[in-house]
Write a protein that holds these residues in place. Structure first.
Motif, PDB file in Angstrom:
ATOM      1  N   SER A   1       0.833  -1.208   0.000  1.00 16.52           N
ATOM      2  CA  SER A   1       0.000   0.000   0.000  1.00 16.52           C
ATOM      3  C   SER A   1       0.863   1.252   0.000  1.00 16.52           C
ATOM      4  CB  SER A   1      -0.915   0.024   1.227  1.00 16.52           C
ATOM      5  OG  SER A   1      -1.828  -1.032   1.175  1.00 16.52           O
ATOM      6  N   LEU A   2       1.932   1.233   0.795  1.00 18.16           N
ATOM      7  CA  LEU A   2       2.841   2.361   0.857  1.00 18.16           C
ATOM      8  C   LEU A   2       3.503   2.599  -0.507  1.00 18.16           C
ATOM      9  CD1 LEU A   2       4.073   4.489   2.713  1.00 18.16           C
ATOM     10  CD2 LEU A   2       5.873   2.861   3.269  1.00 18.16           C
ATOM     11  N   LEU A   3       3.947   1.526  -1.142  1.00 18.13           N
ATOM     12  CA  LEU A   3       4.566   1.657  -2.462  1.00 18.13           C
ATOM     13  C   LEU A   3       3.573   2.188  -3.493  1.00 18.13           C
ATOM     14  CD1 LEU A   3       6.773  -1.544  -2.661  1.00 18.13           C
ATOM     15  CD2 LEU A   3       7.558   0.812  -2.579  1.00 18.13           C
ATOM     16  N   ILE A   4       2.370   1.656  -3.495  1.00 20.83           N
ATOM     17  CA  ILE A   4       1.346   2.101  -4.442  1.00 20.83           C
ATOM     18  C   ILE A   4       1.003   3.563  -4.202  1.00 20.83           C
ATOM     19  CG2 ILE A   4      -1.085   1.823  -5.086  1.00 20.83           C
ATOM     20  CD1 ILE A   4      -0.654  -1.220  -4.673  1.00 20.83           C
ATOM     21  N   SER A   5       0.883   3.959  -2.932  1.00 15.89           N
ATOM     22  CA  SER A   5       0.582   5.356  -2.609  1.00 15.89           C
ATOM     23  C   SER A   5       1.704   6.277  -3.064  1.00 15.89           C
ATOM     24  CB  SER A   5       0.370   5.524  -1.108  1.00 15.89           C
ATOM     25  OG  SER A   5      -0.748   4.786  -0.695  1.00 15.89           O
ATOM     26  N   THR A   6       2.938   5.851  -2.854  1.00 12.50           N
ATOM     27  CA  THR A   6       4.098   6.647  -3.266  1.00 12.50           C
ATOM     28  C   THR A   6       4.136   6.808  -4.781  1.00 12.50           C
ATOM     29  OG1 THR A   6       5.338   5.876  -1.338  1.00 12.50           O
ATOM     30  CG2 THR A   6       6.613   6.809  -3.160  1.00 12.50           C
ATOM     31  N   VAL A   7       3.904   5.724  -5.494  1.00 13.34           N
ATOM     32  CA  VAL A   7       3.900   5.791  -6.957  1.00 13.34           C
ATOM     33  C   VAL A   7       2.770   6.699  -7.434  1.00 13.34           C
ATOM     34  CG1 VAL A   7       3.467   4.433  -9.053  1.00 13.34           C
ATOM     35  CG2 VAL A   7       5.060   3.589  -7.333  1.00 13.34           C
ATOM     36  N   ALA A   8       1.576   6.557  -6.848  1.00 17.84           N
ATOM     37  CA  ALA A   8       0.436   7.388  -7.247  1.00 17.84           C
ATOM     38  C   ALA A   8       0.725   8.862  -6.973  1.00 17.84           C
ATOM     39  CB  ALA A   8      -0.828   6.947  -6.518  1.00 17.84           C
ATOM     40  N   TRP A   9       1.282   9.168  -5.811  1.00 12.39           N
ATOM     41  CA  TRP A   9       1.627  10.550  -5.472  1.00 12.39           C
ATOM     42  C   TRP A   9       2.669  11.095  -6.442  1.00 12.39           C
ATOM     43  CZ3 TRP A   9       6.331  12.638  -3.958  1.00 12.39           C
ATOM     44  CH2 TRP A   9       6.287  13.976  -3.575  1.00 12.39           C
ATOM     45  N   SER A  10       3.678  10.276  -6.731  1.00  8.98           N
ATOM     46  CA  SER A  10       4.741  10.696  -7.646  1.00  8.98           C
ATOM     47  C   SER A  10       4.185  10.975  -9.032  1.00  8.98           C
ATOM     48  CB  SER A  10       5.827   9.622  -7.717  1.00  8.98           C
ATOM     49  OG  SER A  10       6.815   9.985  -8.648  1.00  8.98           O
ATOM     50  N   LEU A  11       3.326  10.087  -9.521  1.00  9.61           N
ATOM     51  CA  LEU A  11       2.722  10.297 -10.839  1.00  9.61           C
ATOM     52  C   LEU A  11       1.859  11.551 -10.859  1.00  9.61           C
ATOM     53  CD1 LEU A  11       1.716   6.657 -11.841  1.00  9.61           C
ATOM     54  CD2 LEU A  11       3.534   8.057 -12.837  1.00  9.61           C
ATOM     55  N   ALA A  12       1.083  11.752  -9.815  1.00  6.32           N
ATOM     56  CA  ALA A  12       0.210  12.923  -9.751  1.00  6.32           C
ATOM     57  C   ALA A  12       1.027  14.211  -9.715  1.00  6.32           C
ATOM     58  CB  ALA A  12      -0.709  12.840  -8.540  1.00  6.32           C
ATOM     59  N   SER A  13       2.090  14.234  -8.909  1.00  2.00           N
ATOM     60  CA  SER A  13       2.887  15.457  -8.810  1.00  2.00           C
ATOM     61  C   SER A  13       3.692  15.682 -10.099  1.00  2.00           C
ATOM     62  CB  SER A  13       3.796  15.428  -7.590  1.00  2.00           C
ATOM     63  OG  SER A  13       4.770  14.420  -7.707  1.00  2.00           O
ATOM     64  N   THR A  14       4.154  14.594 -10.726  1.00  2.00           N
ATOM     65  CA  THR A  14       4.879  14.733 -11.991  1.00  2.00           C
ATOM     66  C   THR A  14       3.945  15.260 -13.062  1.00  2.00           C
ATOM     67  OG1 THR A  14       6.386  12.946 -11.408  1.00  2.00           O
ATOM     68  CG2 THR A  14       6.202  13.481 -13.739  1.00  2.00           C
ATOM     69  N   ARG A  15       2.730  14.742 -13.115  1.00  2.00           N
ATOM     70  CA  ARG A  15       1.744  15.203 -14.093  1.00  2.00           C
ATOM     71  C   ARG A  15       1.426  16.680 -13.855  1.00  2.00           C
ATOM     72  NH1 ARG A  15      -3.994  15.425 -14.752  1.00  2.00           N
ATOM     73  NH2 ARG A  15      -4.551  15.062 -16.910  1.00  2.00           N
TER      74      ARG A  15
END
Length: 195
Positions: free
Chosen positions: A58-72
Motif C-alpha cells: 500500500s505504501l509503495l502504491i501510494s508513493t507511486v500514485a503521489w509521484s505520478l500525480a505530482s509529476t503530471r
C-alpha cells in the motif's frame, strides 16, 4: 502443515511460477517456487507477514500514485508556462511586423499569401479579406512576370536573394517599386513559404 503432509507429497507451494527471459540472445527459464522450509518457518507468522506485506505494498502504491500525480501536475504547469511564453513571443513578433514601415509578405510555393503586414495592405490598398483571394502574380506588374517567375522558382529551390527589385501594382493601378530580400522556409526538405 503437518510433517506427514510433506512426506506424503501433499505439499502445495504457496507461490509457484515459471517465466522465460531473454538476455543478449540467450533464453533463460526461471522457475520460482516457495520451498518447504519457508512455508514451515512462516506458517506461525502468516498474519503478521500478510499485514506487513500489505502495508508495504500500500505504501509503495501510494508513493507511486503521489509521484505520478505530482509529476503530471509539474508537466502541466511547465506546458502552460511554455504555451504562455510562446503566445507572448508570437504577439511581440506580430506587433513588430504589423508596425514595421517595410512591406512584409509571406507566400506559399503556389503563390497564395499567408501573411502581409499593415504597411503592405495600406500601400497596395487591399483589405485582409481581399488578400485571401489574391495570388502573388496578381500584384506584380505584368512587365516583371518573367523575371519574378524565375526568381520565385529559384527561391523555392533554396536560393536566397539579399536584394531583389520588382514592381507591384496596387488595387487602384498605381505602380510601386519595391526592393528587398527574399528566402524560403523549408520543413523536412519541402518548401513551405517565401518571406
Amino acid at each position: 502443515l503437518n510433517f506427514s503432509d510433506v512426506h506424503s507429497n501433499r505439499y502445495d507451494p504457496t507461490f509457484d511460477t515459471t517465466t522465460s527471459i531473454e538476455i543478449y540472445g540467450q533464453t533463460w527459464t526461471l522457475h520460482i517456487v516457495t520451498n518447504l522450509g519457508f512455508v514451515i518457518e512462516t506458517q506461525n507468522y502468516e498474519p503478521e507477514i500478510t499485514f506487513v506485506g500489505g502495508f508495504v505494498a500500500s505504501l509503495l502504491i501510494s508513493t507511486v500514485a503521489w509521484s505520478l500525480a505530482s509529476t503530471r501536475k509539474r508537466a502541466i504547469e511547465l506546458a502552460n508556462k511554455i504555451a504562455y511564453a510562446l503566445k507572448e513571443s508570437e504577439a511581440q513578433y506580430r506587433d513588430l511586423f504589423e508596425n514595421a514601415t517595410d512591406l512584409i509578405q509571406s507566400v506559399t510555393p503556389e503563390g497564395r499569401f499567408i501573411y502581409v503586414n499593415r504597411a503592405w495592405r495600406e500601400a497596395l490598398g487591399y483589405s485582409e479579406e481581399e488578400i485571401t483571394n489574391l495570388k502573388l502574380f496578381d500584384i506584380i506588374c505584368p512587365d516583371e512576370h518573367t523575371h519574378c517567375i524565375e526568381m520565385f522558382r529559384r527561391v523555392i529551390s533554396g536560393e536566397k536573394f539579399e536584394k531583389i527589385e520588382t514592381i507591384f501594382i496596387s488595387k487602384n493601378g498605381k505602380r510601386i517599386i519595391v526592393e528587398g530580400s527574399v528566402s524560403c522556409k523549408f520543413v523536412n526538405g519541402k518548401a513551405i513559404s517565401t518571406r
